[in-house]
Design a protein around this motif. Structure first.
Motif, PDB file in Angstrom:
ATOM      1  N   PHE A   1      17.904 -76.003  30.875  1.00 42.55           N
ATOM      2  CA  PHE A   1      18.187 -74.697  31.471  1.00 42.55           C
ATOM      3  C   PHE A   1      17.119 -74.358  32.518  1.00 42.55           C
ATOM      4  CE2 PHE A   1      17.714 -69.939  30.896  1.00 42.55           C
ATOM      5  CZ  PHE A   1      18.783 -69.621  31.706  1.00 42.55           C
ATOM      6  N   GLY A   2      15.857 -74.579  32.147  1.00 41.48           N
ATOM      7  CA  GLY A   2      14.759 -74.336  33.089  1.00 41.48           C
ATOM      8  C   GLY A   2      14.847 -75.257  34.289  1.00 41.48           C
ATOM      9  N   LEU A   3      15.164 -76.514  34.023  1.00 46.03           N
ATOM     10  CA  LEU A   3      15.287 -77.494  35.111  1.00 46.03           C
ATOM     11  C   LEU A   3      16.372 -77.048  36.093  1.00 46.03           C
ATOM     12  CD1 LEU A   3      14.526 -80.296  36.228  1.00 46.03           C
ATOM     13  CD2 LEU A   3      16.319 -81.260  34.816  1.00 46.03           C
TER      14      LEU A   3
ATOM     15  N   VAL B   1      24.051 -75.952  18.033  1.00 47.05           N
ATOM     16  CA  VAL B   1      24.465 -75.832  19.430  1.00 47.05           C
ATOM     17  C   VAL B   1      25.800 -75.129  19.540  1.00 47.05           C
ATOM     18  CG1 VAL B   1      23.265 -77.614  20.668  1.00 47.05           C
ATOM     19  CG2 VAL B   1      25.127 -78.248  19.217  1.00 47.05           C
TER      20      VAL B   1
ATOM     21  N   LEU C   1      30.592 -73.713  33.933  1.00 44.91           N
ATOM     22  CA  LEU C   1      31.181 -72.940  32.833  1.00 44.91           C
ATOM     23  C   LEU C   1      32.485 -73.594  32.394  1.00 44.91           C
ATOM     24  CD1 LEU C   1      30.735 -69.224  33.877  1.00 44.91           C
ATOM     25  CD2 LEU C   1      29.330 -70.638  32.406  1.00 44.91           C
TER      26      LEU C   1
ATOM     27  N   ILE D   1      22.492 -80.881  25.227  1.00 46.74           N
ATOM     28  CA  ILE D   1      23.370 -80.071  26.072  1.00 46.74           C
ATOM     29  C   ILE D   1      22.683 -79.962  27.410  1.00 46.74           C
ATOM     30  CG2 ILE D   1      24.449 -77.836  26.353  1.00 46.74           C
ATOM     31  CD1 ILE D   1      25.306 -78.188  23.767  1.00 46.74           C
TER      32      ILE D   1
ATOM     33  N   VAL E   1       7.952 -74.317  26.955  1.00 44.86           N
ATOM     34  CA  VAL E   1       8.786 -75.058  26.005  1.00 44.86           C
ATOM     35  C   VAL E   1       8.056 -76.326  25.566  1.00 44.86           C
ATOM     36  CG1 VAL E   1      10.931 -76.344  25.719  1.00 44.86           C
ATOM     37  CG2 VAL E   1      10.965 -74.159  26.888  1.00 44.86           C
TER      38      VAL E   1
ATOM     39  N   LEU F   1      12.329 -67.968  41.246  1.00 47.29           N
ATOM     40  CA  LEU F   1      12.942 -68.720  40.142  1.00 47.29           C
ATOM     41  C   LEU F   1      12.169 -70.001  39.851  1.00 47.29           C
ATOM     42  CD1 LEU F   1      16.824 -68.601  40.479  1.00 47.29           C
ATOM     43  CD2 LEU F   1      15.382 -67.639  38.709  1.00 47.29           C
TER      44      LEU F   1
ATOM     45  N   PHE G   1       8.382 -71.356  32.330  1.00 46.53           N
ATOM     46  CA  PHE G   1       9.270 -71.463  31.171  1.00 46.53           C
ATOM     47  C   PHE G   1       9.251 -72.878  30.596  1.00 46.53           C
ATOM     48  CE2 PHE G   1      13.788 -72.391  29.942  1.00 46.53           C
ATOM     49  CZ  PHE G   1      13.717 -71.783  28.707  1.00 46.53           C
ATOM     50  N   MET G   2       9.380 -73.887  31.482  1.00 46.70           N
ATOM     51  CA  MET G   2       9.420 -75.263  30.981  1.00 46.70           C
ATOM     52  C   MET G   2       8.086 -75.668  30.382  1.00 46.70           C
ATOM     53  SD  MET G   2      11.748 -77.043  33.853  1.00 46.70           S
ATOM     54  CE  MET G   2      11.977 -78.606  33.072  1.00 46.70           C
TER      55      MET G   2
ATOM     56  N   GLY H   1      10.769 -70.672  36.375  1.00 47.63           N
ATOM     57  CA  GLY H   1      11.289 -71.875  35.730  1.00 47.63           C
ATOM     58  C   GLY H   1      10.186 -72.814  35.281  1.00 47.63           C
TER      59      GLY H   1
ATOM     60  N   LEU I   1      26.895 -72.058  21.973  1.00 44.76           N
ATOM     61  CA  LEU I   1      28.001 -72.110  22.919  1.00 44.76           C
ATOM     62  C   LEU I   1      29.060 -71.050  22.633  1.00 44.76           C
ATOM     63  CD1 LEU I   1      28.236 -75.956  23.250  1.00 44.76           C
ATOM     64  CD2 LEU I   1      27.436 -74.337  24.955  1.00 44.76           C
TER      65      LEU I   1
ATOM     66  N   PHE J   1      31.810 -76.910  30.645  1.00 44.33           N
ATOM     67  CA  PHE J   1      31.346 -76.694  29.269  1.00 44.33           C
ATOM     68  C   PHE J   1      32.514 -76.322  28.363  1.00 44.33           C
ATOM     69  CE2 PHE J   1      26.732 -76.156  30.244  1.00 44.33           C
ATOM     70  CZ  PHE J   1      26.323 -77.079  29.310  1.00 44.33           C
TER      71      PHE J   1
ATOM     72  N   ARG K   1      27.330 -73.152  39.244  1.00 47.23           N
ATOM     73  CA  ARG K   1      27.407 -72.174  38.158  1.00 47.23           C
ATOM     74  C   ARG K   1      28.801 -71.973  37.587  1.00 47.23           C
ATOM     75  NH1 ARG K   1      23.958 -67.053  39.782  1.00 47.23           N
ATOM     76  NH2 ARG K   1      21.946 -68.077  39.944  1.00 47.23           N
TER      77      ARG K   1
ATOM     78  N   LEU L   1      20.180 -69.718  18.088  1.00 40.84           N
ATOM     79  CA  LEU L   1      20.021 -69.463  19.520  1.00 40.84           C
ATOM     80  C   LEU L   1      21.280 -68.800  20.062  1.00 40.84           C
ATOM     81  CD1 LEU L   1      18.663 -69.750  22.277  1.00 40.84           C
ATOM     82  CD2 LEU L   1      19.590 -72.049  22.417  1.00 40.84           C
TER      83      LEU L   1
ATOM     84  N   LEU M   1      18.031 -78.014  25.195  1.00 37.79           N
ATOM     85  CA  LEU M   1      18.901 -77.048  25.891  1.00 37.79           C
ATOM     86  C   LEU M   1      18.057 -76.141  26.790  1.00 37.79           C
ATOM     87  CD1 LEU M   1      21.761 -75.169  24.085  1.00 37.79           C
ATOM     88  CD2 LEU M   1      20.441 -74.064  25.825  1.00 37.79           C
ATOM     89  N   LEU M   2      16.926 -75.665  26.245  1.00 34.91           N
ATOM     90  CA  LEU M   2      16.069 -74.766  27.015  1.00 34.91           C
ATOM     91  C   LEU M   2      15.446 -75.493  28.206  1.00 34.91           C
ATOM     92  CD1 LEU M   2      14.293 -72.895  24.096  1.00 34.91           C
ATOM     93  CD2 LEU M   2      16.113 -72.027  25.555  1.00 34.91           C
ATOM     94  N   LEU M   3      15.004 -76.732  27.969  1.00 32.69           N
ATOM     95  CA  LEU M   3      14.365 -77.494  29.047  1.00 32.69           C
ATOM     96  C   LEU M   3      15.339 -77.734  30.197  1.00 32.69           C
ATOM     97  CD1 LEU M   3      12.114 -80.302  27.566  1.00 32.69           C
ATOM     98  CD2 LEU M   3      11.475 -78.348  28.962  1.00 32.69           C
TER      99      LEU M   3
ATOM    100  N   PHE N   1      27.815 -67.797  23.887  1.00 39.75           N
ATOM    101  CA  PHE N   1      27.952 -67.889  25.338  1.00 39.75           C
ATOM    102  C   PHE N   1      29.397 -67.614  25.752  1.00 39.75           C
ATOM    103  CE2 PHE N   1      29.071 -71.078  28.656  1.00 39.75           C
ATOM    104  CZ  PHE N   1      28.369 -70.552  29.710  1.00 39.75           C
TER     105      PHE N   1
ATOM    106  N   MET O   1      17.375 -74.037  36.721  1.00 34.32           N
ATOM    107  CA  MET O   1      16.857 -72.910  37.489  1.00 34.32           C
ATOM    108  C   MET O   1      16.013 -73.379  38.666  1.00 34.32           C
ATOM    109  SD  MET O   1      15.367 -70.152  34.896  1.00 34.32           S
ATOM    110  CE  MET O   1      14.146 -69.296  35.823  1.00 34.32           C
TER     111      MET O   1
ATOM    112  N   MET P   1      22.123 -78.336  30.429  1.00 36.30           N
ATOM    113  CA  MET P   1      22.424 -77.096  31.143  1.00 36.30           C
ATOM    114  C   MET P   1      22.210 -77.255  32.642  1.00 36.30           C
ATOM    115  SD  MET P   1      23.317 -74.846  28.826  1.00 36.30           S
ATOM    116  CE  MET P   1      23.019 -73.154  29.305  1.00 36.30           C
TER     117      MET P   1
ATOM    118  N   ILE Q   1      14.380 -66.782  28.038  1.00 36.28           N
ATOM    119  CA  ILE Q   1      13.142 -67.191  28.704  1.00 36.28           C
ATOM    120  C   ILE Q   1      11.995 -66.271  28.293  1.00 36.28           C
ATOM    121  CG2 ILE Q   1      11.993 -67.350  30.944  1.00 36.28           C
ATOM    122  CD1 ILE Q   1      14.610 -68.196  32.148  1.00 36.28           C
TER     123      ILE Q   1
END
Lengths: 347, 297
Positions: free
Chosen positions: B109-111, A135, B231, B43, A321, A310, A317-318, A314, A139, B234, B227, A81, B105-107, A142, B113, B45, A275
């Motif tokens: 991230f969506g949350l 992970v 960063l 993680i 997933v 969004l 997207f969720m 969002g 990171l 993290f 935001r 990822l 991580l993706l979930l 990122f 947003m 997000m 996404i």
């Protein structure tokens, strides 16, 4: 999906001839062909009605589909990822913008320069990022993108927070013929052709032994060395490949919009690409393309009646997933596959 | 000589103290992140958005006449059920999947947003400025320091110490660490693992909310406030070592000093790339960060 393709070619290798050649085409490629037909149909309608706005929007969706494909090469095929793929996309966009503005108004030179820059940056980034897994890989990618984005944001020579403006529109030469990026239809068709070429090339590569090795790395990286493959080298290779795809997609952006801004490198861009891949279908190359068009259309439609798109994106997207692990394309393929099995059983 | 003392007193020391107050705040956020990672391997997000939620909740309650001291208790308490539900409804759904690192991580991230946009929907995109709950300043060694920053440093350090004590010196902490170390064994010894997971996530979220209450009077409150801050948090967690409380504290205080001093000597705009550069370097040399993981402590 690569698994399905390989099973099919392994199970009936003997039947040659034009008919079985077509039938050997995996369902996912049929989906891609249907998609191409739809895109051409859309172009015809938009051209006939003189609707440049939607052509430009669709072109942008295709450009970001390139970025999403690059994310999917890493996530869907290799299990890595990347949260910083916008780094290479933005790099390609800036290199292309600089070449077009300051060096020469040449499409091919801009694309080549972006490709080279993407490959070099991908090599450096890949050597750094591939030291870690899971992970930590997410990171570190990122972090790398963040360093690059903030550096561009602070560099006055690159326009700092304003970005670069005034990128000229150009003519793209193909031997005796040429087309104009200022014309929405020509540029859409050009980007569509490049997307199809990228799809075909990458699909071929993912079906070839290179792609099979990546699948093995995704399934169980520890066992890959026992098969005689150097997993690290393959991961570096796919990372560089993904960087090249993202950079060349990014190179098209200034030709469409006439400007580049540091936002292209920010986390939002990388996050949106992830996404797109998840919603469209991870592990198929058509998934990112479908996802990109779908989400661009959705943002445009939802964005026209509320600025809070969004929430909608969002939620979709969720839900993907949790319920659609393979995305829309994966769900569609599963349906097609079931029907195909029933058909075969009936015969 | 006098010049040097003046320099230390009026330039370097205030900057370092500013860095310290920011550092304490960053550590509080990083603490929540690192505890959630150390136990659940998640993680989060959405941590930055939970932080923003804390700040907005504080603002709303203050508007209803709730005092600052009550907010310090009330907001974390209100955040607890939100964190609990997020864990039960979202994280737990994909927790046993093979790709759960990526999926969680993706979930989250969506949350994040969705939460950010919800905050925009409810409060509007504008920047709000809460009142300073502790007015005035104190002169220490000839330096004038705002009282609120001094309070933030003291309260934050006490809170960090309290969290450390709970995790490493109480039965509850032992239970949590046992669940992190070996969930099957802990479960067969009677530890309610599912509840421990949800509780830990909720606790981390409450810490994020509390950071929001504490920082709202210093920085303004706006929907995307999480935001930039996340960063940094993290980065701190990565450099310190994911899951390590000591690591988060050391890295948090260290990196915010780097940030404060580099903005003095180089330029404020280059402090962020410098800090992220340090993160990349640390990951290259020591991929697991400076300290070990909570589960192995």
């Amino acid at each position: 999906m690569p698994e399905a393709t390989s099973l099919r070619t392994l199970s009936d290798p003997g039947r040659a001839g034009p008919v079985s050649r077509l039938s050997r085409l995996a369902p996912v490629h049929w989906l891609a062909l249907a998609f191409l037909a739809a895109a051409l149909g859309f172009a015809a309608v938009a051209w006939a009605t003189g609707n440049g706005f939607y052509l430009r929007l669709a072109t942008e969706a295709l450009i970001f589909a390139g970025l999403a494909m690059s994310v999917d090469l890493l996530l869907g095929y290799t299990g890595l990822l990347s949260l910083g793929q916008a780094l290479y996309f933005g790099l390609g966009a800036y290199v292309s913008a600089l070449v077009l503005r300051d060096v020469a108004a040449s499409f091919w030179l801009a694309m080549a320069a972006a490709l080279l820059a993407g490959a070099l940056a991908g090599l450096i980034g890949g050597v750094i990022a591939n030291r870690v897994k899971g992970v930590y890989f997410a990171l570190i990618t990122f972090g790398l993108a963040q360093v690059a984005a903030k550096t561009v944001y602070n560099t006055r020579a690159l326009g700092a927070s304003d970005g670069l403006i005034g990128i000229p529109q150009i003519r793209v030469g193909f031997g005796p013929l040429s087309l104009d990026t200022a014309d929405p239809l020509s540029f859409f068709l050009l980007v569509l052709a490049l997307t199809v070429a990228a799809y075909a090339g990458l699909a071929y590569l993912m079906d070839a032994p290179f792609g099979r090795t990546l699948a093995a790395i995704r399934a169980n990286e520890k066992r890959v060395p026992f098969l005689g493959f150097d997993a690290w080298r393959y991961k570096l290779a796919v990372y560089v490949l993904a960087a090249c795809v993202a950079a060349t997609a990014g190179a098209l952006y200034p030709m469409l919009r006439g400007f580049v801004s540091p936002e292209l490198m920010f986390f939002e861009t990388s996050g949106n690409a992830v996404i797109t891949v998840i919603v469209g279908g991870v592990g198929t190359l058509i998934g990112p393309v479908v996802g990109s068009l779908l989400l661009t259309a959705l943002r445009s439609v939802v964005g026209s009646w509320t600025e809070h798109h969004l929430i909608v994106v969002g939620v979709i997207f969720m839900l993907s997933v949790i319920f659609l692990r393979k995305g829309l394309v994966g769900a569609l393929l599963a349906r097609l596959g079931r029907r195909g099995d029933q058909g075969r059983a009936a015969r | 000589m006098a010049d040097l003392i003046d320099y230390l007193q009026f330039v370097l020391a205030p900057q370092a103290l500013n860095g310290l107050s920011l550092g304490v705040a960053v550590v509080l956020m990083a603490l929540g992140l690192t505890i959630i990672f150390g136990l659940l391997d998640v993680i989060n997000m959405a941590h930055g958005e939970f932080y923003a939620m804390g700040a907005f909740l504080a603002l709303t309650l203050a508007g209803l006449g709730v005092g600052f001291w009550a907010l310090l208790v009330l907001v974390p308490l209100l955040m607890l059920p939100i964190g609990w539900l997020a864990e039960r409804w979202l994280i737990a759904r994909v927790f046993h999947s093979r790709d759960r690192h990526i999926l969680t991580l993706l979930l989250t991230f969506g949350l994040g947003m969705i939460l950010e946009d919800l905050l925009k929907l409810v409060y509007g995109p504008n920047t709000l400025r809460p009142e300073n709950p502790i007015e005035g300043g104190t002169e220490i060694l000839g330096m004038f320091l705002p009282n609120y920053r001094l309070f933030l440093i003291g309260f934050g350090l006490a809170l960090i110490a309290a969290v450390w004590l709970v995790v490493f010196r109480t039965g509850l902490g032992a239970m949590v660490r046992a669940a992190a170390f070996d969930k099957d064994m802990a479960s067969s010894l009677g530890v309610p693992v599912r509840r421990v997971y949800a509780g830990t996530f909720a606790f981390g979220v409450a810490l994020a909310g509390l950071s929001g209450v504490l920082l709202a009077p210093i920085y303004s409150v706006f929907p995307t406030m999480g935001r930039d801050f996340i960063l940094m948090a993290f980065t701190v967690v990565i450099v310190g070592g994911m899951g390590s409380i000591q690591g988060a504290v050391v890295a948090g205080l260290l990196l915010t000093q780097v940030q404060a001093l580099s903005s003095l000597y180089i330029s404020p705009v280059w402090s962020d790339p410098l800090v992220f550069g340090i993160m990349v370097l640390v990951l290259m040399v020591r991929p697991q960060g400076l300290f070990g993981r909570l589960g192995h402590a």
